[in-house]
Enzyme design. Sequence first.
Site, mmCIF file in Angstrom:
data_model
loop_
_atom_site.group_PDB
_atom_site.id
_atom_site.type_symbol
_atom_site.label_atom_id
_atom_site.label_comp_id
_atom_site.label_asym_id
_atom_site.label_seq_id
_atom_site.Cartn_x
_atom_site.Cartn_y
_atom_site.Cartn_z
ATOM 1 N NE ARG A 102 -12.102 2.660 11.171
ATOM 2 C CZ ARG A 102 -12.379 1.359 9.787
ATOM 3 N NH1 ARG A 102 -12.174 0.083 10.009
ATOM 4 N NH2 ARG A 102 -12.346 2.280 8.707
ATOM 5 C CG HIS B 81 -16.906 3.914 11.359
ATOM 6 N ND1 HIS B 81 -16.369 3.291 9.964
ATOM 7 C CD2 HIS B 81 -15.890 4.895 11.330
ATOM 8 C CE1 HIS B 81 -14.778 3.266 9.875
ATOM 9 N NE2 HIS B 81 -14.700 4.633 10.266
ATOM 10 C CG ASN C 238 -18.359 0.734 7.519
ATOM 11 O OD1 ASN C 238 -17.345 1.319 8.561
ATOM 12 N ND2 ASN C 238 -19.458 1.976 8.348
ATOM 13 C CG HIS D 33 -5.799 7.131 13.220
ATOM 14 N ND1 HIS D 33 -6.045 7.374 12.634
ATOM 15 C CD2 HIS D 33 -6.784 5.920 13.797
ATOM 16 C CE1 HIS D 33 -6.903 7.334 11.725
ATOM 17 N NE2 HIS D 33 -7.551 6.770 12.130
HETATM 18 C C1 HEM Z 1 -9.569 12.232 11.192
HETATM 19 C C2 HEM Z 1 -10.372 11.463 10.128
HETATM 20 C C3 HEM Z 1 -9.976 9.534 10.543
HETATM 21 C C4 HEM Z 1 -9.498 9.043 8.969
HETATM 22 C C5 HEM Z 1 -9.462 9.918 7.445
HETATM 23 C C6 HEM Z 1 -9.611 7.840 9.588
HETATM 24 C C7 HEM Z 1 -9.310 6.726 8.633
HETATM 25 C C8 HEM Z 1 -9.285 5.702 9.210
HETATM 26 C C9 HEM Z 1 -8.277 4.470 8.003
HETATM 27 C C10 HEM Z 1 -8.455 3.974 7.097
HETATM 28 C C11 HEM Z 1 -8.436 3.163 9.200
HETATM 29 C C12 HEM Z 1 -7.750 1.580 8.510
HETATM 30 C C13 HEM Z 1 -9.374 1.416 8.189
HETATM 31 C C14 HEM Z 1 -8.327 -0.548 7.972
HETATM 32 O O1 HEM Z 1 -7.295 -0.169 6.947
HETATM 33 O O2 HEM Z 1 -9.162 -1.469 7.503
HETATM 34 C C15 HEM Z 1 -8.761 3.489 9.893
HETATM 35 C C16 HEM Z 1 -8.367 3.069 12.169
HETATM 36 C C17 HEM Z 1 -8.768 3.275 12.393
HETATM 37 N N1 HEM Z 1 -9.840 4.114 13.138
HETATM 38 FE FE1 HEM Z 1 -9.906 5.947 11.891
HETATM 39 N N2 HEM Z 1 -9.716 7.456 10.863
HETATM 40 C C18 HEM Z 1 -10.235 8.610 11.055
HETATM 41 C C19 HEM Z 1 -10.885 9.287 12.863
HETATM 42 C C20 HEM Z 1 -11.007 8.128 13.448
HETATM 43 C C21 HEM Z 1 -11.209 8.549 14.844
HETATM 44 C C22 HEM Z 1 -12.188 10.310 15.228
HETATM 45 C C23 HEM Z 1 -11.649 7.464 15.476
HETATM 46 C C24 HEM Z 1 -12.083 7.744 16.702
HETATM 47 C C25 HEM Z 1 -12.335 8.847 17.626
HETATM 48 C C26 HEM Z 1 -10.944 6.828 14.781
HETATM 49 C C27 HEM Z 1 -10.692 5.462 14.894
HETATM 50 C C28 HEM Z 1 -9.730 4.306 14.590
HETATM 51 C C29 HEM Z 1 -9.185 3.472 15.298
HETATM 52 C C30 HEM Z 1 -9.020 2.846 16.502
HETATM 53 C C31 HEM Z 1 -8.372 2.735 14.293
HETATM 54 C C32 HEM Z 1 -8.469 1.327 14.493
HETATM 55 C C33 HEM Z 1 -9.570 -0.234 14.186
HETATM 56 C C34 HEM Z 1 -8.724 -1.710 13.876
HETATM 57 O O3 HEM Z 1 -7.704 -1.691 14.541
HETATM 58 O O4 HEM Z 1 -9.884 -2.803 13.647
HETATM 59 N N3 HEM Z 1 -10.544 7.070 13.664
HETATM 60 N N4 HEM Z 1 -9.413 5.367 10.160
#
Ligand code: HEM
Length: 320
Positions: free
Chosen positions: A62, A66, A94, A193
Amino acid sequence: MAFYNLLLIVLIVASRALILKADSKLSPEYYSSKCPKALSVVQAAVIAAINRETRIGASLLRLHFHDCFVNGCDASVLLDDTGSFIGEKTAIPNNNSARGFDVVDAIKARLEKVCPQVMSCADILALAARDSVVYLGGPSWEVGLGRRDSTTANRSAANTFIPPPTSSLGDLLLNFSAQGLSVKEMVALAGAHTIGLARCTSFRAHIYNESNIDSSFAQSLRRNCPVSGNDNKLSPLDRQTPTHFDNLYYKNLLDKKGLLHSDQELFNNNFTDFLVQTYAADNQVFFQDFAKAMIKMSQIKPLTGSKGEIRINCRKVNQN
Ligand code: HEM
Ligand SMILES: *[C@@H]1O[C@H](CO)[C@@H](O)[C@H](O)[C@H]1NC(C)=O
Ligand SMILES: *[C@@H]1O[C@H](CO)[C@@H](O)[C@H](O)[C@H]1NC(C)=O
Ligand SMILES: *[C@@H]1O[C@H](CO)[C@@H](O)[C@H](O)[C@H]1NC(C)=O
Ligand SMILES: *[C@@H]1O[C@H](CO)[C@@H](O)[C@H](O)[C@H]1NC(C)=O
Ligand SMILES: *[C@@H]1O[C@H](CO)[C@@H](O)[C@H](O)[C@H]1NC(C)=O
């Protein structure tokens, strides 16, 4: 006549080659002679970090996303606040959410011992994302290298360019096309995800107020995410295998079991449904498309040549 045709072909091929070279400023071999051990240093540290805490692989993936969505893959996300700018760490997507900074610091410290001021923090993020996905069972890809690090960061840009979990399909399209990424690339990248966790505050409205969610799934999530309070309580983005990189994320969407509103938007009676169905049905196609889209994302506006710098400490711009 034949000669001129041949000459023309040679010219076209030559100019194509030049264009290709100019386009792909990054090269997988960038550190081969400058620091032959660099890639294995990163990989070993990523594997050690995931063995300590499985979730960190998701967090590192992630961080690269970002970073790249905010003025290119230039490690701007890693900079702490200074007197001259407010960094991206406290931007809405973030704050209390982005993590893995300590792992990046440890990788950088190790690299500075092996090859001082050679590998950029931006390249560390790109490699750590790939190495994490591979170690968690996902696809591999060649990472183009040679990015340099920014000397500034911009919190409001992070708020503008990184999509929030409340996004509609139309919002998501806008945000991904602003980065030059296609609809297909967007749906493939969202498959990230398949690993990691989200905070209650990121999906509360989805589980209490929305109809496009399986009701027993919503019910089960409410136990760990009350109507108010406990904002930071975590739930897995892929309810089945949150530490394994696979296509179950898409299968969940077919069952209306996407955790975030934005996840379920990808399968909600609209033109991206067929992509979700394709990836849910065929893990290999998902892996191929994810790898290709990661290569594209990791090439967003890199700093190369004499632009930027090679930071010594990923959190700080070098002193001059
Ligand atoms: C499509 C649009 C996307 C949205 C709206 C989005 C939004 C989010 C949100 C809200 C979270 C949880 C954050 C939290 O509550 O602390 C999350 C987690 C995550 N996102 Fe996305 N995301 C998107 C696309 C992506 C992309 C393109 C990637 C990587 C290529 C990605 C990788 C991740 C990962 C791996 C997590 C888990 C992180 C952890 O457990 O520390 N996301 N995302
Ligand atoms: C970031 O989170 C902290 C802790 O919850 C909070 O005090 C602070 O106001 C937040 N910063 C921003 C800019 O939202
Ligand atoms: C920071 O980003 C915002 C939003 O994209 C932009 O309006 C602003 O000009 C940027 N600030 C600097 C100093 O580049
Ligand atoms: C399909 O997505 C578009 C945005 O691209 C949106 O305007 C439209 O309302 C969506 N249709 C449905 C049925 O949700
Ligand atoms: C991203 O989408 C939001 C809507 O969620 C919109 O306000 C914002 O302008 C978009 N940013 C870009 C850069 O397209
Ligand atoms: C659900 O929607 C109502 C009415 O818009 C609002 O008052 C309430 O705060 C929302 N609840 C959640 C958990 O988002």
